[in-house]
Motif scaffolding. Structure first.
Motif, mmCIF file in Angstrom:
data_model
loop_
_atom_site.group_PDB
_atom_site.id
_atom_site.type_symbol
_atom_site.label_atom_id
_atom_site.label_comp_id
_atom_site.label_asym_id
_atom_site.label_seq_id
_atom_site.Cartn_x
_atom_site.Cartn_y
_atom_site.Cartn_z
ATOM 1 N N PHE A 43 0.836 -1.189 0.000
ATOM 2 C CA PHE A 43 0.000 0.000 0.000
ATOM 3 C C PHE A 43 0.875 1.245 0.000
ATOM 4 N N PRO A 44 0.469 2.285 -0.723
ATOM 5 C CA PRO A 44 1.222 3.543 -0.675
ATOM 6 C C PRO A 44 1.117 4.149 0.714
ATOM 7 N N PRO A 45 2.124 4.916 1.127
ATOM 8 C CA PRO A 45 2.080 5.542 2.457
ATOM 9 C C PRO A 45 0.855 6.431 2.613
ATOM 10 N N LEU A 46 0.231 6.361 3.782
ATOM 11 C CA LEU A 46 -0.932 7.186 4.077
ATOM 12 C C LEU A 46 -0.545 8.279 5.066
ATOM 13 N N ASP A 47 -1.199 9.424 4.946
ATOM 14 C CA ASP A 47 -1.097 10.431 5.998
ATOM 15 C C ASP A 47 -2.135 10.069 7.046
ATOM 16 N N ALA A 48 -1.879 8.950 7.745
ATOM 17 C CA ALA A 48 -2.880 8.356 8.629
ATOM 18 C C ALA A 48 -3.430 9.320 9.679
ATOM 19 N N PRO A 49 -2.580 10.128 10.343
ATOM 20 C CA PRO A 49 -3.132 11.012 11.387
ATOM 21 C C PRO A 49 -4.189 11.987 10.880
ATOM 22 N N SER A 50 -4.171 12.297 9.588
ATOM 23 C CA SER A 50 -5.136 13.254 9.051
ATOM 24 C C SER A 50 -6.434 12.596 8.594
ATOM 25 N N LEU A 51 -6.476 11.270 8.573
ATOM 26 C CA LEU A 51 -7.650 10.571 8.073
ATOM 27 C C LEU A 51 -8.728 10.460 9.137
ATOM 28 N N SER A 52 -9.975 10.397 8.694
ATOM 29 C CA SER A 52 -11.087 10.171 9.611
ATOM 30 C C SER A 52 -11.074 8.723 10.077
ATOM 31 N N ASP A 53 -11.803 8.455 11.151
ATOM 32 C CA ASP A 53 -11.908 7.081 11.650
ATOM 33 C C ASP A 53 -12.471 6.168 10.572
ATOM 34 N N ARG A 54 -13.463 6.658 9.846
ATOM 35 C CA ARG A 54 -14.081 5.854 8.796
ATOM 36 C C ARG A 54 -13.075 5.497 7.707
ATOM 37 N N SER A 55 -12.285 6.476 7.278
ATOM 38 C CA SER A 55 -11.288 6.220 6.231
ATOM 39 C C SER A 55 -10.235 5.236 6.710
ATOM 40 N N LEU A 56 -9.839 5.359 7.965
ATOM 41 C CA LEU A 56 -8.863 4.412 8.513
ATOM 42 C C LEU A 56 -9.428 2.998 8.530
ATOM 43 N N ALA A 57 -10.692 2.867 8.901
ATOM 44 C CA ALA A 57 -11.321 1.549 8.946
ATOM 45 C C ALA A 57 -11.379 0.927 7.556
ATOM 46 N N VAL A 58 -11.702 1.736 6.556
ATOM 47 C CA VAL A 58 -11.772 1.238 5.174
ATOM 48 C C VAL A 58 -10.390 0.776 4.716
ATOM 49 N N ALA A 59 -9.364 1.588 4.994
ATOM 50 C CA ALA A 59 -8.007 1.229 4.589
ATOM 51 C C ALA A 59 -7.521 -0.015 5.322
ATOM 52 N N ALA A 60 -7.816 -0.095 6.611
ATOM 53 C CA ALA A 60 -7.397 -1.266 7.382
ATOM 54 C C ALA A 60 -8.102 -2.525 6.887
ATOM 55 N N ALA A 61 -9.377 -2.398 6.494
ATOM 56 C CA ALA A 61 -10.123 -3.542 5.978
ATOM 57 C C ALA A 61 -9.516 -4.061 4.686
ATOM 58 N N ALA A 62 -8.856 -3.167 3.954
ATOM 59 C CA ALA A 62 -8.184 -3.575 2.719
ATOM 60 C C ALA A 62 -6.811 -4.183 3.002
ATOM 61 N N GLY A 63 -6.399 -4.163 4.280
ATOM 62 C CA GLY A 63 -5.142 -4.778 4.664
ATOM 63 C C GLY A 63 -4.009 -3.822 4.938
ATOM 64 N N ASP A 64 -4.289 -2.517 5.025
ATOM 65 C CA ASP A 64 -3.239 -1.528 5.247
ATOM 66 C C ASP A 64 -2.857 -1.503 6.726
ATOM 67 N N ARG A 65 -1.666 -2.006 7.043
ATOM 68 C CA ARG A 65 -1.210 -2.075 8.436
ATOM 69 C C ARG A 65 -0.990 -0.694 9.018
ATOM 70 N N GLY A 66 -0.540 0.266 8.181
ATOM 71 C CA GLY A 66 -0.337 1.619 8.675
ATOM 72 C C GLY A 66 -1.623 2.248 9.169
ATOM 73 N N ALA A 67 -2.722 1.979 8.469
ATOM 74 C CA ALA A 67 -4.020 2.499 8.897
ATOM 75 C C ALA A 67 -4.428 1.892 10.234
ATOM 76 N N PHE A 68 -4.190 0.590 10.376
ATOM 77 C CA PHE A 68 -4.564 -0.037 11.642
ATOM 78 C C PHE A 68 -3.652 0.440 12.769
ATOM 79 N N ASP A 69 -2.388 0.710 12.462
ATOM 80 C CA ASP A 69 -1.484 1.270 13.469
ATOM 81 C C ASP A 69 -2.043 2.581 14.013
ATOM 82 N N GLU A 70 -2.600 3.405 13.126
ATOM 83 C CA GLU A 70 -3.169 4.678 13.559
ATOM 84 C C GLU A 70 -4.417 4.453 14.403
ATOM 85 N N ILE A 71 -5.207 3.458 14.058
ATOM 86 C CA ILE A 71 -6.372 3.121 14.880
ATOM 87 C C ILE A 71 -5.929 2.746 16.289
#
Length: 228
Positions: A43-71
Motif C-alpha cells: 500500500f502507498p504511504p498514508l497520511d494516517a493522522p489526518s484521516l477520519s476514523d471511517r477512512s482508517l477503517a476502510v483502509a485497514a479492511a483492505a489490509g493496510d497495516r499503517g491504517a490499523f497502526d493509527e487506529i
C-alpha cells in the motif's frame, strides 16, 4: 468538564504487538477469502493522522497495516483505561486490549459503520473483559485507573503536585466503586463518550448508565469534599 477530565491525559506508556504479528492471525483484516485475493499487497504511504476514523477503517479492511497502526494509536490508551476500570489490574487490561485488537484486525472488514469506530472497538473490549472476569481468580487491584497529570512539573511544580494528589484521591475512591459504575464514570468523564454509546459498550440501557454515573458522581463529591 470535571477536574479529572481536564487533568487526566491518559494511561502509562504501553507496548502492544500489531495483531498481524500474532501467530495464527491472518496478514490482513477482513475475511479469509479476501486474504486470498489481497495477501501480500503493498500500500502507498498514508497520511494516517489526518484521516477520519471511517477512512482508517476502510483502509485497514483492505489490509493496510499503517491504517490499523493509527487506529491503535488513537484508541488503545482509552481502551486500556476502560479495561483497567473494569478489572482493577493494568496487566490484565493490557492483555484484554491486545486480544481485542486481534479480533478487530481480523474483523475490521465486517465493520459496517453503523456506530462509531470507537464504540465498535470498545464493544469488543467489553466482551473480552467479561470473558476475562469469568476466568480469573479475583484479587485486589494495585494499579491506577487515572494515571498522570498533564502539567509539566518543570514549568508548574505546585500545580503538578496538587493534580497528582487529587488524582490519587480520585483513584482511591474509584477503587471502592463496583466495576460497572466505575467504568460508566470513566467512559463519560475521562473519555467523554455519549451515554448511548456507553450503554452499547456495557450492554445496558442509557437510563442505567445515567444512574450509575449519578451514583459515582455523588460518591466522588462526598468523598472528595476537601478538594472542592
Amino acid at each position: 468538564p470535571s477536574r479529572v477530565g481536564r487533568v487526566v491525559c491518559g494511561v502509562r506508556a504501553t507496548v502492544l504487538v500489531h495483531p498481524s504479528l500474532v501467530p495464527g492471525v491472518p496478514e490482513i483484516g477482513s475475511s479469509p477469502a479476501a486474504h486470498g485475493e489481497r495477501g501480500g499487497r503493498r500500500f502507498p504511504p498514508l497520511d494516517a493522522p489526518s484521516l477520519s476514523d471511517r477512512s482508517l477503517a476502510v483502509a485497514a479492511a483492505a489490509g493496510d497495516r499503517g491504517a490499523f497502526d493509527e487506529i491503535v494509536r488513537r484508541f488503545a490508551p482509552a481502551m486500556i483505561r476502560f479495561a483497567e476500570s473494569m478489572l482493577a489490574d493494568h496487566g490484565a487490561a493490557e492483555d484484554v486490549v491486545q486480544d481485542s485488537l486481534v479480533v478487530a484486525w481480523t474483523r475490521i472488514g465486517d465493520f459496517r459503520h453503523d456506530s462509531a469506530l470507537r464504540t465498535w472497538l470498545f464493544g469488543i473490549a467489553s466482551h473480552k473483559v467479561i470473558d476475562h472476569r469469568r476466568r480469573r481468580i479475583p484479587r485486589p487491584g494495585s494499579d491506577h485507573v487515572v494515571d498522570r497529570a498533564c502539567t509539566d512539573p518543570r514549568t508548574d511544580p505546585p500545580r503538578t503536585c496538587s493534580d497528582a494528589a487529587f488524582l490519587a484521591a480520585v483513584d482511591e475512591v474509584l477503587g471502592t466503586m463496583p466495576p460497572r459504575q466505575r467504568a460508566c464514570w470513566v467512559l463519560r468523564e475521562v473519555d467523554g463518550m455519549r451515554i448511548v454509546d456507553i450503554a452499547d459498550i456495557l450492554f445496558t440501557t442509557p437510563g442505567a448508565v445515567r444512574g450509575q454515573i449519578a451514583r459515582a458522581r455523588a460518591t466522588l463529591e462526598a468523598r472528595l469534599n476537601a478538594w472542592t
